[in-house]
Design an enzyme around this catalytic site. Structure first.
Site, short mmCIF file in Angstrom:
data_model
loop_
_atom_site.label_atom_id
_atom_site.label_comp_id
_atom_site.label_asym_id
_atom_site.label_seq_id
_atom_site.Cartn_x
_atom_site.Cartn_y
_atom_site.Cartn_z
N SER A 1 16.19 -9.80 29.32
CA SER A 1 15.25 -8.85 29.53
C SER A 1 13.71 -9.27 28.66
CB SER A 1 15.52 -7.66 28.61
OG SER A 1 15.97 -8.13 27.00
N THR B 1 17.45 -30.69 13.47
CA THR B 1 17.89 -31.00 14.73
C THR B 1 16.97 -31.30 15.86
OG1 THR B 1 20.14 -29.98 13.98
CG2 THR B 1 19.86 -30.79 16.55
N PRO C 1 14.77 -11.41 13.87
CA PRO C 1 14.34 -11.65 12.56
C PRO C 1 12.85 -12.33 12.42
CG PRO C 1 16.34 -12.58 12.68
CD PRO C 1 16.10 -12.05 14.15
N HIS D 1 15.93 -15.07 20.82
CA HIS D 1 15.09 -13.70 20.75
C HIS D 1 15.81 -12.83 22.15
CE1 HIS D 1 11.32 -14.61 18.11
NE2 HIS D 1 12.56 -15.31 17.85
#
EC number: 1.11.1.7
Length: 220
Positions: free
Chosen positions: A81, A201, A168, A71
């Site tokens: 950030s 995973t 997304p 992200h």
């Protein structure tokens, strides 16, 4: 093995995403794995140790740290950030729709940063810490290892709009998600590797209902 190769490809691309202007390391012109060999020789060891402790305490933290890095990198590059809180002219990315009440693992990054500040003050960037933590989380849960180029710069600003627009989200259509990946130089194979294979995973969860929901709720 193919899924690990694809996952490696994704994070190699993300790790070289554009950087911002502020850096504790004023001579950071480019990235290389040995960046802290002289200025903070135990940096990688400290990061790995704290990540290992956090994952041992809570297995899903591995997915959370990987997702946190993901992200961060999708907004202005891998510049930490996402860690900035709102203050003055900054509106935190933590308040964006994809991150609000969702992104987690900040306390682990804070613990690593605190330990590194004691070891070698004003040396290791938070952006590098997040990138190393993502790699170590992958390795600790049976994924591949890779050398992490270091020397990233920490951002002085955040982008709430960039976070809302670029990351997304579970309610995005597949085409929208794919478009967001393509804007970062990633393709459908990378999307599946990051969004789908990470779950198999490193996520302890076995079922989330739909593929998109599973892909973007992992680590919540």
């Amino acid at each position: 093995m193919a899924q690990f190769i694809n996952l490696f490809k994704v994070f190699t691309l993300l790790s070289f995403a554009p950087l911002c202007s502020f850096c504790y390391n004023t001579n950071a012109g480019y990235l290389y794995p040995q960046f802290y060999d002289r200025s903070c020789p135990r940096a990688l060891e400290i990061v790995k140790s704290i990540v290992a402790k956090a994952v041992a305490k809570e297995a899903r933290m591995a997915a959370s740290l990987l997702r946190l890095h993901f992200h961060d990198c999708f907004v202005k590059g891998c510049d930490a950030s996402i860690l900035l809180d709102s203050s003055g002219t900054i509106i935190s990315e933590k308040r964006s729709n994809p991150n609000r009440n969702s992104a987690r693992g900040f306390e682990v990054i804070d613990e690593i940063k605190s330990a590194l500040e004691k070891e070698c003050p004003h040396t290791v960037s938070c952006a590098d810490i997040m990138t190393l933590a993502a790699r170590d989380s992958t390795v600790l849960t049976g994924g591949p290892g890779w050398e992490v180029p270091l020397g990233r710069r920490d951002s002085r600003g955040a982008s709430l709009s960039g976070s809302n627009q670029n990351i997304p989200a579970p309610n995005n259509t597949f085409q929208t998600i794919l478009t967001k990946f393509k804007l970062k130089g990633l393709d459908i194979v990378d999307l599946v590797a990051l969004s789908g294979k990470i779950i198999k995973t490193i996520s302890s969860s076995s079922c989330y209902g739909t593929f998109k929901t599973r892909a973007f709720e992992v680590g919540q």
